[in-house]
Design a protein around this motif. Structure first.
Motif, PDB file in Angstrom:
ATOM      1  N   ASP A 279       5.196 -11.739  37.375  1.00 23.18           N
ATOM      2  CA  ASP A 279       6.063 -11.234  38.451  1.00 23.18           C
ATOM      3  C   ASP A 279       7.387 -10.664  37.954  1.00 23.18           C
ATOM      4  O   ASP A 279       8.187 -10.161  38.767  1.00 23.18           O
TER       5      ASP A 279
ATOM      6  N   ASP B 189      10.031 -12.278  36.963  1.00 27.13           N
ATOM      7  CA  ASP B 189      11.172 -13.000  37.536  1.00 27.13           C
ATOM      8  C   ASP B 189      11.355 -14.361  36.864  1.00 27.13           C
ATOM      9  O   ASP B 189      11.516 -15.393  37.532  1.00 27.13           O
TER      10      ASP B 189
ATOM     11  N   LYS C  69      15.262 -15.278  41.432  1.00 26.21           N
ATOM     12  CA  LYS C  69      15.792 -14.159  42.190  1.00 26.21           C
ATOM     13  C   LYS C  69      17.276 -13.957  41.893  1.00 26.21           C
ATOM     14  O   LYS C  69      18.056 -14.904  41.963  1.00 26.21           O
TER      15      LYS C  69
ATOM     16  N   SER D 244      21.021  -5.840  40.575  1.00 23.86           N
ATOM     17  CA  SER D 244      20.007  -5.894  39.525  1.00 23.86           C
ATOM     18  C   SER D 244      19.437  -4.507  39.297  1.00 23.86           C
ATOM     19  O   SER D 244      19.457  -3.657  40.190  1.00 23.86           O
TER      20      SER D 244
ATOM     21  N   GLN E 168      15.676  -5.800  31.931  1.00 24.71           N
ATOM     22  CA  GLN E 168      16.306  -6.052  33.222  1.00 24.71           C
ATOM     23  C   GLN E 168      17.739  -6.536  33.047  1.00 24.71           C
ATOM     24  O   GLN E 168      18.043  -7.280  32.106  1.00 24.71           O
TER      25      GLN E 168
END
Length: 297
Positions: free
Chosen positions: A144, A146, A150, A155, A170
């Motif tokens: 996912d 992540d 979250k 972001s 990221q």
């Protein structure tokens, strides 16, 4: 992607001169001052001699702590700004931050590796529930994208491709406590999930190994690991290798996942971490990141 000492001397006794307090002759005062000078000189000399001869005499812990934490000059920290959406986008690395033949793509947000849709076999663990949950959370987080949970603020992400390998990068803002907790969790994985079996969606069993992967000493905190999955997919043997790297800078973090069926290029992971941390620091301090990384970074 990774500190002059104050001197102390006894205070001079002071007090008001009164009618009953005799005034010392100048010669007596001169003698006292001369004696004080000699004692001070001797003390300094003794300290130098002991240091050079290795006498083993050390300062008390309290003294050492005071010297370490009390500099004679005050450093001024650069002010930081909350990460905005535009700032997160600016902090992303580019092709210029990576060596080799990486090509930046626009579809990174939709990347999903179906080899990661596995169910951890809990029967093999000593503490089955705790360990299997951690390993399952790891595989799910990789699928996912992540692993840190979250984001609490802005972001942005980007991706690069080279052969059958992909590098996902990221940048995001988080709550500090939650971010530190996730870093602690990542650090536990090479122990909790050093080797385990997982069953793929096609029913085949794959062996997964998780080991530590060192990172450049950048940012305020960092952790890296490498996951290797071996098994069968579509009737053919496969080996999937992924680097995972996280660097915290204040309340923000960068996350890198890099690898694929062609393996993981560890040098590219380190380049992304090192140059990416510099870019994020620049953005947080209100500067525009350089278009190309310095050769001395």
């Amino acid at each position: 992607m990774t500190s002059p000492r104050p001197s102390s001397r006894p205070s001079r006794p002071s007090g008001p001169a009164g009618p009953n307090r005799p005034v010392r002759p100048a010669r007596v005062l001169a003698a006292v001052l001369a004696a004080g000078t000699l004692l001070t000189t001797a003390a300094c000399s003794d300290g130098d001699d002991s240091a050079s001869s290795g006498s083993g005499v050390t300062a008390s812990p309290v003294a050492e702590r005071a010297v370490t934490t009390t500099p004679t000059t005050t450093a001024t920290a650069s002010p930081t700004e909350p990460l905005t959406q535009a700032g997160a986008q600016t902090a992303l690395i580019t092709e210029g931050d990576l060596e080799d033949d990486w090509t930046q793509v626009k579809t990174a947000a939709s990347w999903r590796d179906r080899l990661l849709i596995d169910t951890v076999d809990a029967a093999q663990f000593v503490t089955a529930k705790t360990q299997s949950d951690a390993c399952q959370q790891f595989l799910d987080g990789l699928y996912d994208d992540d692993l840190l949970g979250k984001p609490s603020g802005a972001s942005a992400l980007t991706g690069f491709q080279q052969g059958d390998s992909r590098l996902l990068y990221q940048v995001a803002a988080y709550q500090r406590a939650a971010l530190d907790s996730k870093l602690d969790w990542l650090e536990s994985l090479p122990t909790e999930c050093d080797q385990f079996n997982a069953v793929g969606s096609d029913g085949s069993t794959r062996t997964v190994q998780v080991i530590v992967n060192s990172l450049p000493k950048v940012g305020d905190a960092r952790y890296g690991l490498t996951m290797t999955m071996q098994g069968v997919s579509g009737g053919a043997p496969i080996t999937l290798t992924l680097d995972v790297a996280v660097v915290r800078v204040g309340d923000d973090a960068i996350t890198v996942t890099n690898g694929g069926l062609d393996g993981a290029d560890h040098d590219s992971t380190k380049d992304a971490v090192s140059h990416g941390t510099t870019r994020l620091k620049d953005v947080r301090e209100g500067r525009t990141p350089a278009p190309e990384p310095s050769e001395f970074d």
